[in-house]
Design an enzyme around this catalytic site. Structure first.
Site, PDB file in Angstrom:
ATOM      1  N   GLY A  97       0.843  -1.211   0.000  1.00  0.00           N
ATOM      2  CA  GLY A  97       0.000   0.000   0.000  1.00  0.00           C
ATOM      3  C   GLY A  97       0.867   1.246   0.000  1.00  0.00           C
ATOM      4  O   GLY A  97       0.641   2.184  -0.778  1.00  0.00           O
ATOM      5  N   HIS A  98       1.886   1.248   0.841  1.00  0.00           N
ATOM      6  CA  HIS A  98       2.818   2.379   0.850  1.00  0.00           C
ATOM      7  C   HIS A  98       3.556   2.466  -0.489  1.00  0.00           C
ATOM      8  O   HIS A  98       3.771   3.565  -1.012  1.00  0.00           O
ATOM      9  CB  HIS A  98       3.861   2.211   1.954  1.00  0.00           C
ATOM     10  CG  HIS A  98       3.323   2.195   3.349  1.00  0.00           C
ATOM     11  ND1 HIS A  98       3.334   1.070   4.125  1.00  0.00           N
ATOM     12  CD2 HIS A  98       2.786   3.168   4.118  1.00  0.00           C
ATOM     13  CE1 HIS A  98       2.825   1.350   5.324  1.00  0.00           C
ATOM     14  NE2 HIS A  98       2.476   2.612   5.343  1.00  0.00           N
ATOM     15  N   ASP A 154      -6.983   5.620   5.240  1.00  0.00           N
ATOM     16  CA  ASP A 154      -7.193   6.434   6.435  1.00  0.00           C
ATOM     17  C   ASP A 154      -8.025   7.649   6.022  1.00  0.00           C
ATOM     18  O   ASP A 154      -7.517   8.781   5.947  1.00  0.00           O
ATOM     19  CB  ASP A 154      -5.835   6.840   7.023  1.00  0.00           C
ATOM     20  CG  ASP A 154      -5.022   5.622   7.419  1.00  0.00           C
ATOM     21  OD1 ASP A 154      -5.305   5.044   8.472  1.00  0.00           O
ATOM     22  OD2 ASP A 154      -4.142   5.202   6.648  1.00  0.00           O
ATOM     23  N   GLY A 204      -3.089   8.038   1.839  1.00  0.00           N
ATOM     24  CA  GLY A 204      -3.958   6.927   1.486  1.00  0.00           C
ATOM     25  C   GLY A 204      -5.411   7.156   1.880  1.00  0.00           C
ATOM     26  O   GLY A 204      -5.700   7.672   2.961  1.00  0.00           O
ATOM     27  N   GLN A 229      -8.251  10.690   8.294  1.00  0.00           N
ATOM     28  CA  GLN A 229      -6.973  11.405   8.305  1.00  0.00           C
ATOM     29  C   GLN A 229      -6.826  12.263   7.043  1.00  0.00           C
ATOM     30  O   GLN A 229      -6.407  13.420   7.099  1.00  0.00           O
ATOM     31  CB  GLN A 229      -5.854  10.362   8.376  1.00  0.00           C
ATOM     32  CG  GLN A 229      -4.466  10.893   8.128  1.00  0.00           C
ATOM     33  CD  GLN A 229      -3.425   9.830   8.419  1.00  0.00           C
ATOM     34  OE1 GLN A 229      -3.168   9.502   9.572  1.00  0.00           O
ATOM     35  NE2 GLN A 229      -2.815   9.266   7.381  1.00  0.00           N
TER      36      GLN A 229
HETATM   37  P1  AMP Z   1       1.075   4.770   7.945  1.00  0.00           P
HETATM   38  O1  AMP Z   1       2.505   4.337   7.751  1.00  0.00           O
HETATM   39  O2  AMP Z   1       0.175   3.664   8.335  1.00  0.00           O
HETATM   40  O3  AMP Z   1       0.950   6.016   8.754  1.00  0.00           O
HETATM   41  O4  AMP Z   1       0.596   5.162   6.486  1.00  0.00           O
HETATM   42  C1  AMP Z   1       1.298   6.078   5.692  1.00  0.00           C
HETATM   43  C2  AMP Z   1       0.444   6.414   4.498  1.00  0.00           C
HETATM   44  O5  AMP Z   1       0.174   5.230   3.750  1.00  0.00           O
HETATM   45  C3  AMP Z   1      -0.908   7.012   4.909  1.00  0.00           C
HETATM   46  O6  AMP Z   1      -1.224   8.070   4.025  1.00  0.00           O
HETATM   47  C4  AMP Z   1      -1.828   5.827   4.747  1.00  0.00           C
HETATM   48  O7  AMP Z   1      -3.169   6.206   4.486  1.00  0.00           O
HETATM   49  C5  AMP Z   1      -1.223   5.112   3.564  1.00  0.00           C
HETATM   50  N1  AMP Z   1      -1.627   3.700   3.529  1.00  0.00           N
HETATM   51  C6  AMP Z   1      -1.579   2.823   4.564  1.00  0.00           C
HETATM   52  N2  AMP Z   1      -2.088   1.635   4.184  1.00  0.00           N
HETATM   53  C7  AMP Z   1      -2.473   1.775   2.892  1.00  0.00           C
HETATM   54  C8  AMP Z   1      -3.080   0.899   1.940  1.00  0.00           C
HETATM   55  N3  AMP Z   1      -3.413  -0.351   2.239  1.00  0.00           N
HETATM   56  N4  AMP Z   1      -3.330   1.385   0.696  1.00  0.00           N
HETATM   57  C9  AMP Z   1      -3.013   2.664   0.381  1.00  0.00           C
HETATM   58  N5  AMP Z   1      -2.436   3.532   1.230  1.00  0.00           N
HETATM   59  C10 AMP Z   1      -2.171   3.102   2.472  1.00  0.00           C
END
Ligand code: AMP
Length: 285
Positions: A40-41, A154, A151, A157
């Site tokens: 996803g990231h 969230d 993403g 967010q």
């Molecule tokens: P985090 O590391 O969980 O704070 O996420 C960092 C970024 O990656 C945030 O903008 C999240 O919304 C995005 N993100 C996390 N999981 C996914 C996913 N499965 N698909 C797309 N973006 C994601």
């Protein structure tokens, strides 16, 4: 193979690298993360790569957005693997500061986005979005990006950051990226690593329940209660999935809908063992 990204751990270091490498007119892109990167990231980073001349990713587990110390302590930290993923995605600079670098003294200044944080996760995670909005503001001040990718996974967010950028006239364009899922539908999340094999087997039922609700919205249902009942019914055969909330809200204001007439965000959080999962579907019609 792309070149390894440059790893920078200090704010001064990042500013000087950017001062050298950011040519006039170059678009600076930014993808903030907490690391433990997954596909996803990677998708966010690839979108960021396409939309910028110089791409910065941050890896920082932000203590002030965690409302449970244990969740913060057990959050996965995998910097070497993260650097490899950033390298494959073509990231130029990875900014991975320590807690002391970002918070040399306890903050006395916070960013609060009112109203949008009363529902969904905001109701159950007091202070969470204040921590998120504050660290994203700090990171924007440090990186000074023209564009940032976040993403839709969230969704609250994303709405909070979009609103903060508008309200505070931050010169950055926010781009939302669709959720990347496992083949069985489970939204990718760094916290999925904590699921036991038995819990992992049950987890896809969460997204299926949301899909059932979204299908009802998209078929023209106008009563939110009817949709929420259907989602709850779809989750009922899986007592392992303990519902924290299921709500239908306006995607921008994050206020509950009394009637569904346009776009609606169907969002939920469930606990599975000691892991909290969130997911959502943006229903359009
Ligand atoms: P985090 O590391 O969980 O704070 O996420 C960092 C970024 O990656 C945030 O903008 C999240 O919304 C995005 N993100 C996390 N999981 C996914 C996913 N499965 N698909 C797309 N973006 C994601």
């Amino acid at each position: 193979m792309s070149a390894a990204p440059k790893l920078v751990e200090s704010i001064a270091g990042l500013r000087s690298v950017l001062a050298e490498s950011r040519h006039p007119g170059a678009v600076a892109g930014f993808v903030p993360t907490m690391g433990a990167l997954h596909a996803g990231h990677a998708y966010l980073l690839e979108e960021g790569r396409k939309g910028s001349d110089i791409l910065v990713a941050s890896v920082f587990v932000n203590a002030i957005q965690f409302n449970q110390r244990e969740d913060f302590e057990r959050y996965p930290r995998t910097l070497d693997a993260d650097l490899a993923i950033c390298g494959r995605a073509g990231v130029d600079i990875v900014f991975a500061p320590s807690h002391a670098e970002m918070y040399p003294e306890p903050s006395r200044t916070f960013v609060d986005v009112e109203g949008l944080t009363e529902h969904l996760c905001g109701r159950f995670r007091p202070g969470h979005f204040r921590g998120v909005a504050t660290v994203v503001t700090k990171l924007f001040q440090i990186v000074q990006p023209d564009r940032a990718w976040l993403g839709e996974k969230d969704a609250q967010q994303l709405a909070v950051i979009r609103r903060m950028v508008r309200d505070l006239n931050m010169p950055v364009e926010i781009i939302g990226v669709p959720t990347v899922r496992e083949p069985d539908g489970l939204a990718m999340s760094s916290r999925n690593k904590h699921l036991s094999p038995a819990d992992r087997a049950v987890a896809p039922a969460f997204y299926r329940a949301l899909q059932a609700g979204a299908a009802l919205v998209e078929s023209g249902a106008s009563n939110p209660a009817e949709v929420l009942r259907l989602v709850q019914k779809a989750l009922a055969p899986y007592p392992e999935l303990r519902i924290e909330y299921v709500e239908l809200v306006d995607p921008d204001s994050i206020q509950p809908l009394e009637r569904i007439s346009g776009s609606a965000l169907l969002a939920a959080a469930v606990w599975l063992g000691s892991t909290r999962l969130i997911d959502n579907i943006l229903c359009r019609r």
